[in-house]
Design an enzyme around this catalytic site. Structure first.
Site, PDB file in Angstrom:
ATOM      1  N   CYS A  87      39.954   4.065  56.536  1.00 21.82           N
ATOM      2  CA  CYS A  87      41.087   3.893  55.619  1.00 21.82           C
ATOM      3  C   CYS A  87      42.381   4.433  56.231  1.00 21.82           C
ATOM      4  O   CYS A  87      42.911   3.817  57.154  1.00 21.82           O
ATOM      5  CB  CYS A  87      40.754   4.508  54.262  1.00 21.82           C
ATOM      6  SG  CYS A  87      41.739   3.789  52.949  1.00 21.82           S
ATOM      7  N   ARG A 146      43.039   2.295  47.598  1.00 21.29           N
ATOM      8  CA  ARG A 146      44.395   2.042  48.129  1.00 21.29           C
ATOM      9  C   ARG A 146      44.314   1.700  49.622  1.00 21.29           C
ATOM     10  O   ARG A 146      44.990   2.274  50.474  1.00 21.29           O
ATOM     11  CB  ARG A 146      45.308   3.246  47.890  1.00 21.29           C
ATOM     12  CG  ARG A 146      45.606   3.481  46.414  1.00 21.29           C
ATOM     13  CD  ARG A 146      46.556   4.627  46.174  1.00 21.29           C
ATOM     14  NE  ARG A 146      46.057   5.899  46.676  1.00 21.29           N
ATOM     15  CZ  ARG A 146      45.076   6.602  46.092  1.00 21.29           C
ATOM     16  NH1 ARG A 146      44.524   6.177  44.979  1.00 21.29           N
ATOM     17  NH2 ARG A 146      44.683   7.734  46.621  1.00 21.29           N
ATOM     18  N   HIS A 182      35.377   3.323  52.966  1.00 22.84           N
ATOM     19  CA  HIS A 182      34.934   4.722  53.094  1.00 22.84           C
ATOM     20  C   HIS A 182      33.415   4.875  53.111  1.00 22.84           C
ATOM     21  O   HIS A 182      32.832   5.288  52.100  1.00 22.84           O
ATOM     22  CB  HIS A 182      35.438   5.515  51.880  1.00 22.84           C
ATOM     23  CG  HIS A 182      36.911   5.722  51.833  1.00 22.84           C
ATOM     24  ND1 HIS A 182      37.531   6.818  52.387  1.00 22.84           N
ATOM     25  CD2 HIS A 182      37.896   4.976  51.280  1.00 22.84           C
ATOM     26  CE1 HIS A 182      38.825   6.748  52.187  1.00 22.84           C
ATOM     27  NE2 HIS A 182      39.078   5.634  51.512  1.00 22.84           N
ATOM     28  N   GLU A 184      31.746   7.214  54.135  1.00 24.88           N
ATOM     29  CA  GLU A 184      31.380   8.630  53.971  1.00 24.88           C
ATOM     30  C   GLU A 184      31.095   9.008  52.521  1.00 24.88           C
ATOM     31  O   GLU A 184      30.618  10.099  52.249  1.00 24.88           O
ATOM     32  CB  GLU A 184      32.471   9.542  54.572  1.00 24.88           C
ATOM     33  CG  GLU A 184      33.793   9.621  53.804  1.00 24.88           C
ATOM     34  CD  GLU A 184      34.740   8.447  54.045  1.00 24.88           C
ATOM     35  OE1 GLU A 184      34.326   7.431  54.649  1.00 24.88           O
ATOM     36  OE2 GLU A 184      35.897   8.539  53.601  1.00 24.88           O
TER      37      GLU A 184
HETATM   38  N1  GLN Z   1      46.991   4.307  51.185  1.00 26.43           N
HETATM   39  C1  GLN Z   1      46.631   5.344  52.110  1.00 26.43           C
HETATM   40  C2  GLN Z   1      47.571   5.379  53.308  1.00 26.43           C
HETATM   41  O1  GLN Z   1      48.441   4.656  53.478  1.00 26.43           O
HETATM   42  C3  GLN Z   1      45.194   5.208  52.585  1.00 26.43           C
HETATM   43  C4  GLN Z   1      44.233   5.455  51.449  1.00 26.43           C
HETATM   44  C5  GLN Z   1      42.913   6.025  51.849  1.00 26.43           C
HETATM   45  O2  GLN Z   1      42.738   6.572  52.949  1.00 26.43           O
HETATM   46  N2  GLN Z   1      41.977   5.969  50.933  1.00 26.43           N
HETATM   47  O3  GLN Z   1      47.457   6.161  54.139  1.00 26.43           O
END
Ligand code: GLN
Length: 203
Positions: A87, A146, A182, A184
């Protein structure tokens, strides 16, 4: 297990500036690895590979500069250190980041264009099963929070998983692996095992 002793003994690091690094440390330990929380440039000398966790990429970027990690880490990745980003970690590994905040930088390493927060506020978070041929026939349950999406993959990188609509959510390139989601936090350790096998093979 026998093997090249020195490299086998080096721990795997998890960048511990911000985000869900504790979850990654727990998965690595569950898999029998020695894992360390990385906060200093010196620690980069004593790890066999590094995971960059999910969190907030603009904060990880700022803190990495504050802790003197930005340049050493960038160089270590370019020099072949095996790295896995989830992410925000994937964002940190992308050569090009769209919708970044002013002045936001990444470490680079993946010849891809990644868009931050690509699923918009309507769909902040969602879960779905995706097929990842490298990890076998059983689909991977993927949790997106996100999340970024990989908008395009350059000649050096390779997509290893897509959503049903074709959007790319996992990529690899040599020593570097990245997922929009994710692993994890799902209890499915296959991505971590895949990464560990790459770390040990790189030894
Ligand atoms: N939106 C976050 C970012 O721009 C990433 C979100 C996440 O790691 N769950 O860094």
């Amino acid at each position: 297990m026998a093997g090249s002793q020195l490299v086998d003994q080096l721990p795997i690091g998890v960048l511990a500036l911000q985000g869900d690094f504790r979850e990654h440390l727990a998965v690595l330990e569950l898999l029998g690895e020695t894992a360390i929380a990385v906060k200093t440039p010196q620690q980069l000398e004593h790890i066999a590979g590094l995971i960059i966790p999910g969190g907030e990429s603009s904060v990880i970027d700022k803190l990495s500069r504050l802790y003197g990690l930005y340049d050493p880490l960038r160089e270590a990745i370019a020099g072949g250190l095996p790295v896995y980003g989830t992410c925000a970690g994937l964002i940190m590994l992308a050569d090009t980041v769209l919708d970044s905040i002013d002045g936001q930088r990444s470490f680079g390493g993946l010849d891809v264009v990644v868009r931050r927060n690509a699923f918009g506020s309507q769909t902040d978070s969602f879960e779905t099963d995706i097929r990842v041929p490298e990890l076998g026939d059983v689909p991977v349950h993927a949790i997106f929070i996100r999340a970024p999406v990989v908008e395009s993959v350059g000649a050096k990188a390779r997509a290893i998983a897509t959503l049903d609509d074709g959007r790319i959510v996992a990529v690899e390139q040599g020593n570097v692996l990245g997922t929009s989601f994710h692993p994890e936090i799902t209890g499915d350790t296959r991505f971590h095992e895949y990464f560990i096998s790459r770390v040990r093979a790189s030894g």
